[in-house]
Design a protein around this motif. Structure first.
Motif, PDB file in Angstrom:
ATOM      1  N   MET A 202       0.862  -1.177   0.000  1.00  0.00           N
ATOM      2  CA  MET A 202       0.000   0.000   0.000  1.00  0.00           C
ATOM      3  C   MET A 202       0.901   1.230   0.000  1.00  0.00           C
ATOM      4  N   ASP A 203       0.740   2.109  -1.005  1.00  0.00           N
ATOM      5  CA  ASP A 203       1.422   3.393  -1.016  1.00  0.00           C
ATOM      6  C   ASP A 203       0.700   4.236   0.012  1.00  0.00           C
ATOM      7  N   LYS A 204       1.337   4.451   1.164  1.00  0.00           N
ATOM      8  CA  LYS A 204       0.610   5.001   2.306  1.00  0.00           C
ATOM      9  C   LYS A 204       1.230   6.280   2.838  1.00  0.00           C
ATOM     10  N   ILE A 205       0.388   7.025   3.545  1.00  0.00           N
ATOM     11  CA  ILE A 205       0.765   8.283   4.187  1.00  0.00           C
ATOM     12  C   ILE A 205       0.243   8.224   5.628  1.00  0.00           C
ATOM     13  N   GLU A 206       1.060   8.695   6.566  1.00  0.00           N
ATOM     14  CA  GLU A 206       0.606   8.770   7.953  1.00  0.00           C
ATOM     15  C   GLU A 206      -0.410   9.904   8.077  1.00  0.00           C
ATOM     16  N   ILE A 207      -1.613   9.560   8.563  1.00  0.00           N
ATOM     17  CA  ILE A 207      -2.662  10.576   8.697  1.00  0.00           C
ATOM     18  C   ILE A 207      -2.918  10.967  10.152  1.00  0.00           C
ATOM     19  N   GLY A 208      -2.367  10.195  11.100  1.00  0.00           N
ATOM     20  CA  GLY A 208      -2.596  10.521  12.497  1.00  0.00           C
ATOM     21  C   GLY A 208      -2.067   9.446  13.419  1.00  0.00           C
ATOM     22  N   ALA A 209      -2.529   9.507  14.661  1.00  0.00           N
ATOM     23  CA  ALA A 209      -2.142   8.524  15.670  1.00  0.00           C
ATOM     24  C   ALA A 209      -3.344   8.258  16.567  1.00  0.00           C
ATOM     25  N   VAL A 210      -3.395   7.047  17.097  1.00  0.00           N
ATOM     26  CA  VAL A 210      -4.487   6.679  17.999  1.00  0.00           C
ATOM     27  C   VAL A 210      -4.258   7.381  19.333  1.00  0.00           C
ATOM     28  N   ALA A 211      -5.181   8.238  19.715  1.00  0.00           N
ATOM     29  CA  ALA A 211      -5.085   8.941  20.994  1.00  0.00           C
ATOM     30  C   ALA A 211      -5.553   8.032  22.129  1.00  0.00           C
ATOM     31  N   LYS A 212      -6.727   7.362  21.897  1.00  0.00           N
ATOM     32  CA  LYS A 212      -7.293   6.514  22.941  1.00  0.00           C
ATOM     33  C   LYS A 212      -8.503   5.767  22.382  1.00  0.00           C
ATOM     34  N   PRO A 213      -8.957   4.744  23.091  1.00  0.00           N
ATOM     35  CA  PRO A 213     -10.223   4.108  22.701  1.00  0.00           C
ATOM     36  C   PRO A 213     -11.366   5.099  22.931  1.00  0.00           C
ATOM     37  N   GLN A 214     -12.434   4.961  22.159  1.00  0.00           N
ATOM     38  CA  GLN A 214     -13.607   5.819  22.306  1.00  0.00           C
ATOM     39  C   GLN A 214     -14.808   4.908  22.559  1.00  0.00           C
ATOM     40  N   GLY A 215     -15.352   4.916  23.746  1.00  0.00           N
ATOM     41  CA  GLY A 215     -16.500   4.067  24.063  1.00  0.00           C
ATOM     42  C   GLY A 215     -16.102   2.625  24.282  1.00  0.00           C
ATOM     43  N   ILE A 216     -17.092   1.722  24.197  1.00  0.00           N
ATOM     44  CA  ILE A 216     -16.847   0.298  24.527  1.00  0.00           C
ATOM     45  C   ILE A 216     -16.930  -0.626  23.314  1.00  0.00           C
ATOM     46  N   LYS A 217     -17.197  -0.079  22.122  1.00  0.00           N
ATOM     47  CA  LYS A 217     -17.399  -0.919  20.944  1.00  0.00           C
ATOM     48  C   LYS A 217     -16.213  -0.949  19.991  1.00  0.00           C
ATOM     49  N   GLY A 218     -15.023  -0.568  20.473  1.00  0.00           N
ATOM     50  CA  GLY A 218     -13.822  -0.674  19.654  1.00  0.00           C
ATOM     51  C   GLY A 218     -13.493   0.538  18.809  1.00  0.00           C
ATOM     52  N   GLU A 219     -14.224   1.640  19.000  1.00  0.00           N
ATOM     53  CA  GLU A 219     -13.899   2.844  18.245  1.00  0.00           C
ATOM     54  C   GLU A 219     -12.604   3.462  18.777  1.00  0.00           C
ATOM     55  N   LEU A 220     -11.926   4.199  17.889  1.00  0.00           N
ATOM     56  CA  LEU A 220     -10.658   4.838  18.229  1.00  0.00           C
ATOM     57  C   LEU A 220     -10.758   6.345  18.020  1.00  0.00           C
ATOM     58  N   LYS A 221     -10.255   7.108  18.985  1.00  0.00           N
ATOM     59  CA  LYS A 221     -10.129   8.555  18.790  1.00  0.00           C
ATOM     60  C   LYS A 221      -8.754   8.768  18.164  1.00  0.00           C
ATOM     61  N   ILE A 222      -8.745   9.427  17.008  1.00  0.00           N
ATOM     62  CA  ILE A 222      -7.521   9.653  16.241  1.00  0.00           C
ATOM     63  C   ILE A 222      -7.147  11.127  16.285  1.00  0.00           C
ATOM     64  N   ARG A 223      -5.883  11.398  16.588  1.00  0.00           N
ATOM     65  CA  ARG A 223      -5.319  12.747  16.472  1.00  0.00           C
ATOM     66  C   ARG A 223      -4.848  12.877  15.024  1.00  0.00           C
ATOM     67  N   LEU A 224      -5.434  13.776  14.267  1.00  0.00           N
ATOM     68  CA  LEU A 224      -5.109  13.907  12.844  1.00  0.00           C
ATOM     69  C   LEU A 224      -3.864  14.764  12.622  1.00  0.00           C
ATOM     70  N   PHE A 225      -3.011  14.328  11.678  1.00  0.00           N
ATOM     71  CA  PHE A 225      -1.799  15.071  11.322  1.00  0.00           C
ATOM     72  C   PHE A 225      -1.924  15.691   9.934  1.00  0.00           C
ATOM     73  N   CYS A 226      -3.104  15.660   9.354  1.00  0.00           N
ATOM     74  CA  CYS A 226      -3.298  16.124   7.978  1.00  0.00           C
ATOM     75  C   CYS A 226      -4.051  17.445   7.970  1.00  0.00           C
ATOM     76  N   ASP A 227      -4.506  17.850   6.797  1.00  0.00           N
ATOM     77  CA  ASP A 227      -5.197  19.138   6.651  1.00  0.00           C
ATOM     78  C   ASP A 227      -6.658  19.050   7.061  1.00  0.00           C
ATOM     79  N   GLY A 228      -6.943  18.409   8.145  1.00  0.00           N
ATOM     80  CA  GLY A 228      -8.311  18.317   8.637  1.00  0.00           C
ATOM     81  C   GLY A 228      -9.030  17.074   8.153  1.00  0.00           C
ATOM     82  N   PHE A 229     -10.192  16.842   8.740  1.00  0.00           N
ATOM     83  CA  PHE A 229     -10.956  15.636   8.470  1.00  0.00           C
ATOM     84  C   PHE A 229     -11.387  15.505   7.014  1.00  0.00           C
ATOM     85  N   ASP A 230     -11.755  16.609   6.388  1.00  0.00           N
ATOM     86  CA  ASP A 230     -12.220  16.549   4.996  1.00  0.00           C
ATOM     87  C   ASP A 230     -11.198  15.905   4.064  1.00  0.00           C
ATOM     88  N   SER A 231      -9.917  16.053   4.368  1.00  0.00           N
ATOM     89  CA  SER A 231      -8.881  15.479   3.503  1.00  0.00           C
ATOM     90  C   SER A 231      -8.793  13.959   3.615  1.00  0.00           C
TER      91      SER A 231
END
Length: 167
Positions: free
Chosen positions: A1-30
């Motif tokens: 996969m030709d890949k780019i780092e878009i962020g890092a996992v900050a912490k789990p979000q809730g109890i169903k396996g969701e992840l809160k991501i700290r974004l390193f890109c030009d915002g969520f729209d990107s």
């Protein structure tokens, strides 16, 4: 996969396996069109991805279904397919600019860009014959970026006003 780092996992979000991501890109729209994410060397299909503020998002991955699984990914980098990341006109991936030759508007080659430190202002690091040059990308410095030609051109007068040499 030709890949780019878009962020890092900050912490789990809730109890169903969701992840809160700290974004390193030009915002969520990107990155909202991302269909796969690689975390800790494993590629996951994206089940859902939604904005959670200016620089954060909530990511739900297929097969990651509880908080304990999500906790194991805390602090890990999140990568996405390069072709799924939207880049606005006049914006570039840092990886595309690294390795570019730096030129003054006069045509003089100064050296090669080897690092960019992002912040409120991006700082470019250039290997030159005089040592390492560092300059902030402030107003009036950048003339053009041509990633295909691996060439960045800066305004000579403005560049000399802001450049610093480390060695």
């Amino acid at each position: 996969m030709d890949k780019i780092e878009i962020g890092a996992v900050a912490k789990p979000q809730g109890i169903k396996g969701e992840l809160k991501i700290r974004l390193f890109c030009d915002g969520f729209d990107s990155v909202k069109a991302v269909t796969e994410a690689e975390i800790g060397g494993k590629v996951y299909a994206v089940e859902s991805f939604r904005s959670s503020g200016a620089e954060e998002a909530i990511l739900k991955l297929k097969g990651l279904d509880d908080r304990n699984q999500a906790e194991l990914l805390r602090g890990k980098e999140v990568f996405a397919k390069r072709n799924e990341i939207k880049v606005e006109e006049g914006r570039y991936f840092v990886s595309d600019v690294l390795g570019c030759k730096l030129y003054l508007t006069s045509g003089k080659e100064l050296g090669e860009i080897f690092d960019i430190v992002s912040g409120n202002v991006d700082y470019y690091y250039v290997k030159t014959s005089e040592g390492t040059a560092v300059f902030p990308l402030v107003e009036g410095v950048l003339e053009s970026i041509d990633v295909a030609e691996k060439k960045v051109t800066v305004n000579a007068k403005r560049f000399t006003e802001v450049v610093m040499y480390e060695d």
